[in-house]
Design a protein around this motif. Structure first.
Motif, PDB file in Angstrom:
ATOM      1  N   HIS A   6     -11.693   8.575  41.363  1.00 59.35           N
ATOM      2  CA  HIS A   6     -12.890   8.995  40.156  1.00 59.35           C
ATOM      3  C   HIS A   6     -13.261   7.846  39.505  1.00 59.35           C
ATOM      4  O   HIS A   6     -12.627   6.893  39.261  1.00 59.35           O
ATOM      5  CB  HIS A   6     -12.151  10.220  39.650  1.00 59.35           C
ATOM      6  CG  HIS A   6     -10.954   9.713  38.944  1.00 59.35           C
ATOM      7  ND1 HIS A   6     -11.000   9.079  37.529  1.00 59.35           N
ATOM      8  CD2 HIS A   6      -9.679  10.131  38.891  1.00 59.35           C
ATOM      9  CE1 HIS A   6      -9.966   9.122  37.142  1.00 59.35           C
ATOM     10  NE2 HIS A   6      -9.084   9.612  38.082  1.00 59.35           N
ATOM     11  N   SER A   7     -14.233   8.053  38.738  1.00 56.72           N
ATOM     12  CA  SER A   7     -15.058   7.070  37.997  1.00 56.72           C
ATOM     13  C   SER A   7     -14.273   6.797  36.598  1.00 56.72           C
ATOM     14  O   SER A   7     -13.492   7.804  36.249  1.00 56.72           O
ATOM     15  CB  SER A   7     -16.441   7.326  37.547  1.00 56.72           C
ATOM     16  OG  SER A   7     -17.354   7.515  38.653  1.00 56.72           O
ATOM     17  N   PRO A   8     -14.414   5.710  35.971  1.00 59.81           N
ATOM     18  CA  PRO A   8     -13.378   5.455  34.932  1.00 59.81           C
ATOM     19  C   PRO A   8     -13.831   5.988  33.870  1.00 59.81           C
ATOM     20  O   PRO A   8     -15.137   6.572  33.507  1.00 59.81           O
ATOM     21  CB  PRO A   8     -13.620   3.866  34.841  1.00 59.81           C
ATOM     22  CG  PRO A   8     -15.147   3.656  35.291  1.00 59.81           C
ATOM     23  CD  PRO A   8     -15.451   4.419  36.494  1.00 59.81           C
ATOM     24  N   ALA A   9     -13.024   5.758  32.680  1.00 56.08           N
ATOM     25  CA  ALA A   9     -13.399   6.140  31.372  1.00 56.08           C
ATOM     26  C   ALA A   9     -14.537   5.730  30.744  1.00 56.08           C
ATOM     27  O   ALA A   9     -14.817   4.230  31.172  1.00 56.08           O
ATOM     28  CB  ALA A   9     -12.057   5.995  30.477  1.00 56.08           C
ATOM     29  N   SER A  10     -15.502   6.244  30.247  1.00 56.56           N
ATOM     30  CA  SER A  10     -16.650   5.738  29.662  1.00 56.56           C
ATOM     31  C   SER A  10     -17.800   6.050  30.485  1.00 56.56           C
ATOM     32  O   SER A  10     -19.093   5.846  30.504  1.00 56.56           O
ATOM     33  CB  SER A  10     -16.905   4.276  29.177  1.00 56.56           C
ATOM     34  OG  SER A  10     -17.061   3.578  30.302  1.00 56.56           O
ATOM     35  N   SER A  11     -17.520   6.204  31.850  1.00 55.53           N
ATOM     36  CA  SER A  11     -18.521   6.509  32.954  1.00 55.53           C
ATOM     37  C   SER A  11     -19.204   8.070  32.981  1.00 55.53           C
ATOM     38  O   SER A  11     -18.612   9.040  32.482  1.00 55.53           O
ATOM     39  CB  SER A  11     -18.162   6.310  34.297  1.00 55.53           C
ATOM     40  OG  SER A  11     -18.899   6.778  35.349  1.00 55.53           O
ATOM     41  N   SER A  12     -20.618   8.019  33.162  1.00 57.94           N
ATOM     42  CA  SER A  12     -21.046   9.643  33.217  1.00 57.94           C
ATOM     43  C   SER A  12     -21.231   9.839  34.833  1.00 57.94           C
ATOM     44  O   SER A  12     -21.826  11.080  34.799  1.00 57.94           O
ATOM     45  CB  SER A  12     -22.437   9.477  32.614  1.00 57.94           C
ATOM     46  OG  SER A  12     -23.322   8.501  33.335  1.00 57.94           O
ATOM     47  N   SER A  13     -20.533   9.384  35.544  1.00 54.42           N
ATOM     48  CA  SER A  13     -20.685   9.606  36.967  1.00 54.42           C
ATOM     49  C   SER A  13     -19.771  11.032  37.626  1.00 54.42           C
ATOM     50  O   SER A  13     -19.724  11.415  38.541  1.00 54.42           O
ATOM     51  CB  SER A  13     -20.411   8.534  37.876  1.00 54.42           C
ATOM     52  OG  SER A  13     -21.060   7.433  37.622  1.00 54.42           O
ATOM     53  N   ASN A  14     -18.849  11.444  36.430  1.00 55.29           N
ATOM     54  CA  ASN A  14     -17.987  12.633  36.792  1.00 55.29           C
ATOM     55  C   ASN A  14     -17.604  13.057  35.518  1.00 55.29           C
ATOM     56  O   ASN A  14     -17.254  12.472  34.658  1.00 55.29           O
ATOM     57  CB  ASN A  14     -16.737  11.889  37.643  1.00 55.29           C
ATOM     58  CG  ASN A  14     -15.790  13.080  38.172  1.00 55.29           C
ATOM     59  OD1 ASN A  14     -15.812  14.239  37.647  1.00 55.29           O
ATOM     60  ND2 ASN A  14     -15.169  12.704  39.241  1.00 55.29           N
ATOM     61  N   PRO A  15     -17.715  14.593  35.494  1.00 54.39           N
ATOM     62  CA  PRO A  15     -17.215  14.897  34.053  1.00 54.39           C
ATOM     63  C   PRO A  15     -15.846  14.866  33.919  1.00 54.39           C
ATOM     64  O   PRO A  15     -15.358  15.206  32.879  1.00 54.39           O
ATOM     65  CB  PRO A  15     -17.353  16.713  34.326  1.00 54.39           C
ATOM     66  CG  PRO A  15     -17.854  16.661  35.832  1.00 54.39           C
ATOM     67  CD  PRO A  15     -18.328  15.581  36.419  1.00 54.39           C
ATOM     68  N   LEU A  16     -14.995  14.547  34.995  1.00 51.03           N
ATOM     69  CA  LEU A  16     -13.721  14.200  34.726  1.00 51.03           C
ATOM     70  C   LEU A  16     -13.292  12.814  34.637  1.00 51.03           C
ATOM     71  O   LEU A  16     -12.089  12.465  34.889  1.00 51.03           O
ATOM     72  CB  LEU A  16     -12.746  15.004  35.985  1.00 51.03           C
ATOM     73  CG  LEU A  16     -12.949  16.331  35.964  1.00 51.03           C
ATOM     74  CD1 LEU A  16     -12.408  16.986  37.463  1.00 51.03           C
ATOM     75  CD2 LEU A  16     -12.665  17.378  34.799  1.00 51.03           C
ATOM     76  N   SER A  17     -14.364  11.784  34.488  1.00 46.73           N
ATOM     77  CA  SER A  17     -13.897  10.602  34.416  1.00 46.73           C
ATOM     78  C   SER A  17     -12.964  10.282  33.295  1.00 46.73           C
ATOM     79  O   SER A  17     -13.041  10.591  32.174  1.00 46.73           O
ATOM     80  CB  SER A  17     -15.338   9.641  34.003  1.00 46.73           C
ATOM     81  OG  SER A  17     -16.406   9.782  35.004  1.00 46.73           O
ATOM     82  N   HIS A  18     -12.117   9.166  33.495  1.00 48.69           N
ATOM     83  CA  HIS A  18     -10.998   8.847  32.737  1.00 48.69           C
ATOM     84  C   HIS A  18     -10.407   7.571  33.374  1.00 48.69           C
ATOM     85  O   HIS A  18     -10.403   7.282  34.771  1.00 48.69           O
ATOM     86  CB  HIS A  18     -10.013   9.881  32.392  1.00 48.69           C
ATOM     87  CG  HIS A  18      -9.090  10.151  33.335  1.00 48.69           C
ATOM     88  ND1 HIS A  18      -9.584  11.098  34.508  1.00 48.69           N
ATOM     89  CD2 HIS A  18      -7.809   9.808  33.772  1.00 48.69           C
ATOM     90  CE1 HIS A  18      -8.626  11.451  35.618  1.00 48.69           C
ATOM     91  NE2 HIS A  18      -7.551  10.743  34.983  1.00 48.69           N
ATOM     92  N   THR A  19      -9.344   6.883  32.590  1.00 50.76           N
ATOM     93  CA  THR A  19      -8.887   5.860  33.451  1.00 50.76           C
ATOM     94  C   THR A  19      -7.343   5.878  32.675  1.00 50.76           C
ATOM     95  O   THR A  19      -6.992   5.353  31.588  1.00 50.76           O
ATOM     96  CB  THR A  19      -9.356   4.475  32.867  1.00 50.76           C
ATOM     97  OG1 THR A  19     -10.675   4.232  33.180  1.00 50.76           O
ATOM     98  CG2 THR A  19      -8.560   3.217  33.479  1.00 50.76           C
ATOM     99  N   MET A  20      -6.417   6.711  33.639  1.00 46.86           N
ATOM    100  CA  MET A  20      -4.851   6.619  33.330  1.00 46.86           C
ATOM    101  C   MET A  20      -4.631   7.708  32.178  1.00 46.86           C
ATOM    102  O   MET A  20      -3.525   8.334  32.059  1.00 46.86           O
ATOM    103  CB  MET A  20      -4.399   5.299  33.036  1.00 46.86           C
ATOM    104  CG  MET A  20      -4.797   4.134  34.089  1.00 46.86           C
ATOM    105  SD  MET A  20      -3.964   4.594  35.625  1.00 46.86           S
ATOM    106  CE  MET A  20      -2.252   4.285  35.376  1.00 46.86           C
ATOM    107  N   SER A  21      -5.355   7.660  31.071  1.00 47.25           N
ATOM    108  CA  SER A  21      -4.892   8.348  29.971  1.00 47.25           C
ATOM    109  C   SER A  21      -6.047   9.043  29.127  1.00 47.25           C
ATOM    110  O   SER A  21      -7.248   8.266  29.042  1.00 47.25           O
ATOM    111  CB  SER A  21      -4.289   7.565  28.973  1.00 47.25           C
ATOM    112  OG  SER A  21      -4.051   8.240  27.705  1.00 47.25           O
TER     113      SER A  21
END
Length: 265
Positions: A105-120
């Motif tokens: 999935h897309s990283p934290a700060s991205s609007s490309s996925n409502p579940l965007s995050h990075t590790m935490s």
């Protein structure tokens, strides 16, 4: 041929809200089944092109989401978490011929996925050398460290676009697209067909161009939602506190970067 597969759930077709990704929720079972099926589609393709051994890391949350009964007999499934700093690709080393990513999935700060995050979920943004870091990028660098070619990724459209910019030789399948707090998803069966088809296709030619050289130096910025977290993790050796919510770590050794990420995220 020995192949590694790392699988997550927020980039699986259908997943849209957090309750669908959490074991305790009633809506979780359908999405964990789809995660299993997408991993299986990848494995079926790998076996058709001659895989001898497939190592799979269940890399979502508890690490206990994939039903091994649905997978081919030549697969080994890594469940739960050993504590390795290699995290979502634990067990990866130079003995593998390729690595593939499913459901990313897309990283934290991205609007490309409502579940965007990075590790935490406590992190609002991570950058490595000023590039926004997804979980793919963090673990792709581990593959590059071991010189294991990255063959394929499936997930949301935003991440697939990012991966194509990272290395256009990596085959991608976008199974969903995020718009605000919603997702547009392709049919679950179509996702399986496209994953199998594109995994087979990428192995029709040598993967010699599917690796990149690892950067020589790393500057990692982690921005937290909460200033208390930034204060706490600024205590890690070598970390600089840039402002109330931002810390920075620098190293020429990616293994040390991974130690920092595993401690501070």
């Amino acid at each position: 041929m020995k192949v590694y597969v790392s699988a997550d759930i927020e980039g699986v077709t259908g997943t849209t809200t957090w309750d669908e990704t959490e074991r305790k929720e009633s809506s979780y079972s359908n999405m964990s089944l789809q995660m299993t099926k997408e991993v299986n589609a990848c494995c079926v393709a790998l076996n058709k092109i001659g895989a001898d051994e497939i190592i799979i890391k269940d890399a979502h949350d508890s690490g206990r989401n994939i039903d091994h009964n649905y997978l081919p007999k030549n697969t080994k499934l890594i469940r739960s978490w050993s504590g390795s700093i290699f995290s979502m690709v634990e067990g990866l080393d130079e003995s593998f011929d390729a690595i593939l990513f499913i459901g990313y999935h897309s990283p934290a700060s991205s609007s490309s996925n409502p579940l965007s995050h990075t590790m935490s979920l406590k992190v609002s943004k991570i950058t490595i050398n000023e590039q926004i870091a997804s979980e793919f990028l963090i673990h792709a660098y581990i593959a590059e460290y071991f010189k294991v070619p990255i063959a394929f990724l499936s997930g949301d459209k935003g991440l697939c676009d990012e991966v194509s910019k990272y290395n256009s030789n990596i085959a991608t399948v976008a199974v969903k697209e995020g718009i605000g707090n919603s997702t547009i998803n392709i049919h679950p069966e179509l996702a399986l067909e496209l994953i199998e088809e594109n995994v087979k296709k990428v192995f029709r030619k040598p993967l010699i161009n599917n690796s990149k050289e690892l950067p020589k130096y790393f500057t990692v910025d982690v921005e937290y939602y909460n200033h208390c977290d930034a204060y706490r993790y600024s205590m890690y050796k070598g970390v600089s506190k840039i402002n109330e919510k931002l810390i920075r770590f620098e190293s020429d050794d990616y293994i040390e970067v991974l130690r920092f990420i595993n401690f501070c995220l």
